[in-house]
Scaffold this active site. Structure first.
Site, PDB file in Angstrom:
ATOM      1  N   CYS A 120     -21.044  35.561  21.169  1.00  0.00           N
ATOM      2  CA  CYS A 120     -20.445  36.782  21.694  1.00  0.00           C
ATOM      3  C   CYS A 120     -18.923  36.756  21.656  1.00  0.00           C
ATOM      4  CB  CYS A 120     -20.936  37.035  23.117  1.00  0.00           C
ATOM      5  SG  CYS A 120     -20.839  35.581  24.176  1.00  0.00           S
ATOM      6  N   GLU A 130     -22.869  39.272  31.157  1.00  0.00           N
ATOM      7  CA  GLU A 130     -21.988  38.741  30.103  1.00  0.00           C
ATOM      8  C   GLU A 130     -22.542  39.271  28.796  1.00  0.00           C
ATOM      9  OE1 GLU A 130     -21.089  37.009  27.010  1.00  0.00           O
ATOM     10  OE2 GLU A 130     -21.878  35.102  27.769  1.00  0.00           O
ATOM     11  N   GLU A 150     -20.233  44.635  16.483  1.00  0.00           N
ATOM     12  CA  GLU A 150     -20.583  43.223  16.573  1.00  0.00           C
ATOM     13  C   GLU A 150     -21.654  42.900  15.537  1.00  0.00           C
ATOM     14  OE1 GLU A 150     -21.314  40.034  20.133  1.00  0.00           O
ATOM     15  OE2 GLU A 150     -22.483  41.887  20.221  1.00  0.00           O
ATOM     16  N   LYS A 191     -35.847  33.608  32.806  1.00  0.00           N
ATOM     17  CA  LYS A 191     -36.543  34.150  31.642  1.00  0.00           C
ATOM     18  C   LYS A 191     -35.745  33.733  30.415  1.00  0.00           C
ATOM     19  CE  LYS A 191     -36.742  36.969  28.731  1.00  0.00           C
ATOM     20  NZ  LYS A 191     -36.936  36.838  27.238  1.00  0.00           N
TER      21      LYS A 191
END
Length: 491
Positions: free
Chosen positions: A284, A250, A384, A175
């Protein structure tokens, strides 16, 4: 405009509902592509194709050396189509094409490495268990693997998963992000051209709330490998727990670059800037916190600001571009909101929120932005942002530097800069992250596992560990020769 269908069982397949998602360029607003807005029915067809291949044993029981040969052909085709794939990646993500080219070639390298690993899938024989006893430890493909891939590094994030699963013998259902599905669909065609069997790689496009959730809940999907936000990762883990589906996650990060006074400061300047600007900071493991020894902080930051001002912000298809647009409007606004939050918390020394340029007016561009006087309690220190925003905090001792680096909920990566090898080893051991970069940043090797501590997830990509993620371990205890009676012989 490119028009795509799903890729299922080795062929293009239009979505059942005949509806599509239009991808608009984040650089200039032009229409780039249409991707299927798939439903559960499309997903069922894809999982059935993958599971049929798995149950047949046609791929899982093929000699691993034969799987490796086909993977090498796959890698070669990716390399040959680098420019085509890089252009798609640059357009859909907004990343500079020079970086996109490197990422395509790196993806091919990961395929070659996974092919090499296929030759040496580990197994053990225990021959000293006692007379007439033998123990075998074998590893078998888990089965159908669902892969949910983010929009920031569509190829690299996919290829930190895909070739290892294939090498292990697992068919996959992918996906991709609904914003950046193009390269996944194109490489699936290359896989067929390389000779990989139908049903091995299946791609179903659409919303995560439909296709991602459906993959996670599907009883024939034995593992989910996900890259994305921590919040979504936790949802996937909770959902997968109902069927005890294996999950590798992750997730997010808030990496620090720790710069000591004894570092090669010229190299550190380049590394710190690269760490926060690569991929527009939409990464990330971006080094969005600079922890700098107080004695050198003022001079270092002044030089960093001057270098950051020279970064070229331009349309991603221009070779000179070093920063392109952010992915889409909502995220662009989020990054600008964090810059406003930073203005209330700290000192703004470089404002990249509204870069000037004729080519930039129609896109979601944000240039390097630097804050000083950032405290551990500030939001721009802890949260973040996923943009090219750097928070600068000073320290005076090695112990304080480590404490500051670890004072976030994430643990994906960190960097440190020092010429003192003892200090480098001591600090790297104390940093709570899956990766530590020493005197470099965002540099690695296929042999090195990648993954997180704490809220940055679990499981590993790349390295031997990546292959092992897709293999089940089985112990077989064998009694040889003489029969052992169940009851005493009374006759």
């Amino acid at each position: 405009m490119r028009h795509y269908n799903n890729w299922i069982n080795g062929q293009e397949l239009a979505p059942i509902n005949a509806t599509f998602i239009e991808r608009i360029s984040p650089a200039d607003g032009t229409a780039l592509a249409k991707f299927p807005s798939s439903t559960q029915g499309d997903l069922e067809i894809a999982v059935e194709a993958a599971n049929k291949l798995h149950l047949s044993g046609a791929w899982a029981n093929l000699a691993a050396s034969e799987r490796a040969k086909l993977l090498v052909k796959f890698a070669e085709l990716i390399e040959q189509n680098c420019e085509f794939l890089a252009k798609i990646e640059a357009e859909e993500v907004g990343k500079p094409i020079t970086y996109a080219r490197g990422e395509v070639m790196w993806s091919a390298e990961l395929v070659k490495f996974a092919a090499a690993l296929a030759w040496q899938i580990p197994g053990e024989a225990h021959t000293h268990l006692g007379e007439n006893k033998l123990g075998l430890v074998t590893r078998e493909p888990r089965g159908v693997v669902g892969m949910i891939v983010p929009w920031n590094f569509p190829m690299v994030c996919l290829f930190q998963k895909l070739p290892y699963a294939i090498a292990a013998g697992c068919p996959v259902v992918i996906k991709p992000s609904e914003y950046t599905s193009g390269t996944a669909l194109e490489v699936a065609k290359l896989a067929k051209q390389a000779g990989l069997p139908d049903g091995l790689i299946n791609i179903v496009c659409g919303k995560g709330s439909v296709i991602g959730d459906g993959l996670t809940r599907h009883p024939d999907v034995k593992m989910i490998s996900f890259t994305g936000s921590t919040a979504v990762g936790k949802t996937i883990a909770r959902t997968a727990a109902d069927d005890m589906t294996r999950v590798a996650l992750e997730l997010g990060g808030k990496a620090a670059n720790v710069v000591f006074a004894d570092a090669d400061l010229e190299a550190a300047l380049d590394g710190v800037l690269f760490g926060v600007m690569l991929n527009q900071g939409e990464e990330c493991v971006a080094g969005t916190r600079l922890l700098i020894e107080k004695s050198i902080a003022d001079d270092f930051v002044a030089k960093l600001v001057e270098r950051a001002k020279k970064v070229v912000i331009a349309h991603p298809l221009k070779d000179e571009s070093q920063i392109g647009p952010l992915i889409y409007e909502q995220h662009y606004k989020k990054v600008l909101e964090y810059i406003e939050i930073g203005k209330q918390e700290a000192t703004l020394v470089l404002d990249g929120s509204h870069p000037e340029g004729e080519d930039l007016a129609q896109g979601y561009y944000v240039g390097p932005t630097i804050f000083t006087d950032v405290k551990p309690e500030h939001r721009i220190f802890k949260e973040e942002i996923f943009g090219p925003v750097l928070a600068v905090t000073t320290f005076e001792t090695q112990e304080e530097a480590v404490q500051l680096a670890n004072d976030v909920e994430y643990g994906l990566g960190n960097g440190l800069w020092t010429k003192d090898i003892d200090k480098a080893l001591q600090v790297s051991k104390q940093l709570q992250s899956g990766t530590v970069f020493v005197n470099t940043y965002l540099e690695g090797a296929a042999q090195m596992p990648f993954g997180g501590y704490k809220q940055s997830g679990y499981g590993r990509e790349n390295g031997v560990d990546a292959l092992l993620e897709y293999l089940e371990v089985k112990s077989t205890f064998i009694k040889l020769g003489q029969r052992t009676p169940v009851l005493p012989n009374t006759l």
